[in-house]
Design an enzyme around this catalytic site. Structure first.
Site, short mmCIF file in Angstrom:
data_model
loop_
_atom_site.label_atom_id
_atom_site.label_comp_id
_atom_site.label_asym_id
_atom_site.label_seq_id
_atom_site.Cartn_x
_atom_site.Cartn_y
_atom_site.Cartn_z
N HIS A 156 0.81 -1.22 0.00
CA HIS A 156 0.00 0.00 0.00
C HIS A 156 0.84 1.27 0.00
O HIS A 156 0.33 2.35 -0.26
CB HIS A 156 -0.94 0.00 1.22
CG HIS A 156 -2.04 -1.02 1.10
ND1 HIS A 156 -3.32 -0.68 0.71
CD2 HIS A 156 -2.05 -2.36 1.27
CE1 HIS A 156 -4.06 -1.77 0.68
NE2 HIS A 156 -3.32 -2.81 1.01
N ASP A 364 3.59 9.35 -0.81
CA ASP A 364 2.39 8.63 -0.40
C ASP A 364 2.18 7.50 -1.40
O ASP A 364 2.33 7.72 -2.60
CB ASP A 364 1.19 9.58 -0.42
CG ASP A 364 0.21 9.29 0.70
OD1 ASP A 364 0.13 8.13 1.12
OD2 ASP A 364 -0.49 10.23 1.13
#
Ligand code: GDG
Length: 458
Positions: A156, A364
Site C-alpha cells: 500500500h 504517499d
C-alpha cells in the site's frame, strides 16, 4: 473457484464497511464472492501472544480470525521494524529510520508465527492475498512449509528507488523473500519499476517485460494496480443528511468565504508543516486572499507514541499559532487545525463544502483523500484538487493542479490557480477525474489482482 484468504495487520470490519473505507469494501466484496478467511492481528497484546488461541468470528461465508501478540512482538515487529524502519525507508526518509537488529529479528519472527498459524487453515485451492509492509516475508514462510497455493501481495505504500532501499540492512534478503509471492502489486508504475529494477540489479533476476520477472527459474508478476475507492458510494455519502448537516454548519461559519481542506493522519510523510508554510505563503504572495480564504486541517493523531510523531504535532501547533497570530482578524481565522476524527459521512460533507482539496504528501503510496475529495464534489459546482506530484494518486489524476510540496512558492501558486479557476474549467477537470474514479473503483482493483494471480500461480 477456491476461497480467498486475506492476511493484513488489522482486520475488518465485515459489516458497515462504509465506515472504514474503500479497502474494507473491496476486501469484503472479494471475500463474500468466494467465501474465505480474513486473518490478522487482534490489536491485543497478551502473554501467550501468537501462541495463544485464535479469536474467530464467523459470518455466513467469511471467517475473521485474529491473533494476539506479545509485548516484545509489538515493540519489535509493529512499533519497531514496521513503523520505525520500513515505514520511513519506504517513504524515502532514511534520516528517520532506525536500524536495530532486534527489530528485524522480531519482524521475521512474527511473520513466521503468523504463517505457522494460518497454514493449517488453508485448503488446497485457496488463494492467499497478503497486504502491506508488515508482511514482506510471510509468503516465504508459507512456502517453507510446502504451501503451494497461489499467493498475491499488495504493497500500500511506496517502493523506493533501489538507491534508497539499498541502505536498509538485509534489503536483498527482504526483497528475495517477497519473490515467494506469485504476484506483487504496487500502487504506481514507478513503484513497480523500482521493484523490478531492484530484482534485476541486486538479485540478478531478468525482466521479461509486461511486468514479469524471472528469478531462479521461477516467474513472478510485479505490476501496478492503483487502489481505488468506492466512488459512487462516497459520492452518495456527500449527499446524506449527516453530510448536509456538517456542510450547513461550515457554510454558515464561512459566510461566503472559501475554504481549503486538508485531511491526513498526523504523519511526517503527509507534508503537513510544508503545507501550513505554503498556506502562509499564499497569504503573503496573494494578499487579496487575506480575510477571504481559510485552511481547515483535519488531522486524527496516529502512532502517537513515536517521537517523530510527537515532534510533528508540536510543530503544527506552533505554526498554527504563528500564522493565526500574524494574520487573523475579528471575524476570520486563517488556519483551523482539528486533531480529531470525524465520521465518514461528516467528512464527505466537509469535503463538499470546501472549494479546494489540498493533498500535499512528501511521499504517499496512493492517497485516498485525493480521490474522496473528488468523489464528494457537486457536479454543477465542483472544487479543485491541488495534489502533490509525490502522491501515487498523481499518476492517475493529471487533471488536478499538480505541485511540488517542497516548494512553498509553487504550492501557493497552485492554490491561487485553484481559488481563481473559472467554473467551466473546474467542471471539465472534475468530470474526467470523477468518471475515471467510478471506472477504477475499489472492487475493480481487487478483481484485477485476483484475476492476474490465477494466471501465474505455479
Ligand atoms: C495507506 C497509504 C494508501 C482520515 N481522517 C479521517 C478519516 N480518514 C480516512 C480518509 C482516508 C484514510 O483515512 C486515509 O487514507 P490515505 O490513503 O490518505 O492514507 P494512509 O492511512 O496513509 O493509507 C496510502 C492507502 O494505504 C490505501 O492503499 O492510499 O498511500 O499510506 O480514507 O478518509 N476517516 C474518518 N474520519 C477522519 O477524521 N472517518
Amino acid at each position: 473457484m477456491g476461497r480467498l484468504v486475506v492476511v493484513s495487520n488489522r482486520v475488518g470490519p465485515l459489516k458497515d464497511t462504509g465506515r472504514a473505507g474503500g479497502l474494507a469494501v473491496a476486501l469484503v466484496d472479494a471475500l463474500s464472492q468466494s467465501g474465505g478467511i480474513w486473518f490478522g492481528w487482534s490489536g491485543d497484546v497478551s502473554e501467550e501472544g501468537t501462541f495463544g488461541q485464535l479469536k474467530t468470528q464467523t459470518t455466513r461465508k467469511v471467517q475473521m480470525v485474529q491473533l494476539d501478540m506479545t509485548q516484545a512482538d509489538y515493540d519489535e515487529f509493529y512499533a519497531g521494524y514496521a513503523n520505525r524502519t520500513l515505514w520511513p525507508v519506504l517513504h524515502y526518509r532514511l534520516d528517520l529510520a532506525v536500524f536495530d537488529r532486534r527489530f528485524e529479528q522480531g519482524y521475521r519472527h512474527v511473520n513466521e508465527r503468523f504463517a505457522t498459524r494460518v497454514a493449517p487453515l488453508l485448503e488446497s485451492d485457496d488463494i492467499v492475498w497478503v497486504h502491506d509492509y508488515h508482511f514482506l516475508t510471510f509468503g516465504a514462510n508459507l512456502r517453507a512449509m510446502d504451501i503451494g497455493n497461489p499467493m498475491a501481495f499488495f504493497l500500500h505504500i511506496p517502493f523506493p528507488a533501489p538507491e534508497i532501499l539499498a541502505a536498509l540492512p538485509n534489503a536483498s534478503s527482504m526483497v528475495r523473500a517477497m519473490l515467494a509471492y506469485d504476484l506483487i502489486g504496487f500502487q504506481t508504475e514507478r513503484d513497480a519499476a523500482n521493484f523490478r529494477r531492484f530484482v534485476v540489479e541486486e538479485l540478478e533476476g531478468t525482466d521479461l517485460g509486461d511486468g514479469r520477472l524471472q528469478i531462479s527459474g521461477g516467474e513472478v508478476i510485479a505490476r501496478a494496480y492503483p487502489i481505488g475507492i468506492d466512488a459512487e458510494a462516497f459520492s452518495k455519502f456527500a449527499m446524506s443528511p449527516d453530510a448536509r448537516r456538517n456542510m450547513g454548519r461550515l457554510e454558515k461559519l464561512l459566510g461566503g468565504r472559501q475554504q481549503i481542506i486538508g485531511v491526513d493522519r498526523i504523519d511526517y510523510s503527509k507534508g503537513l508543516p510544508e503545507r501550513f508554510r505554503a498556506f502562509e505563503r499564499l497569504l503573503e504572495d496573494y494578499p487579496e486572499n487575506r480575510g477571504r480564504v481559510s485552511l481547515m486541517q483535519v488531522a486524527p493523531p496516529s502512532r502517537a507514541e513515536l517521537d517523530a510523531y510527537i515532534d510533528i504535532r508540536r510543530q503544527l501547533d506552533e505554526m498554527t499559532g504563528h500564522v493565526n497570530g500574524r494574520f487573523a482578524d475579528l471575524d476570520w481565522t486563517p488556519i483551523r487545525f482539528l486533531t480529531k476524527s470525524f465520521p465518514r459521512r461528516a467528512l464527505a460533507g466537509i469535503y463538499r463544502a470546501s472549494r479546494v482539496g489540498l493533498v500535499t504528501p512528501l511521499r504517499d503510496g496512493m492517497n485516498l483523500v485525493a480521490k474522496e475529495y473528488i468523489a464528494a464534489q457537486r457536479a454543477e459546482d465542483p472544487g479543485v484538487l491541488v495534489l502533490s506530484r509525490f502522491a501515487g494518486a498523481a499518476e492517475g489524476m493529471k487533471e488536478a493542479v499538480i505541485v511540488n510540496p517542497h516548494s512553498a512558492e509553487e504550492v501557493a501558486a497552485g492554490l491561487q490557480t485553484a481559488i481563481t479557476m473559472p467554473l467551466e474549467e473546474r467542471r471539465d477537470r472534475w468530470q474526467i477525474m470523477f468518471d475515471r474514479l467510478c471506472r477504477n473503483d475499489a472492487v475493480a482493483w481487487s478483481r484485477a489482482i485476483m484475476s492476474d494471480v490465477r494466471t501465474v500461480a505455479r
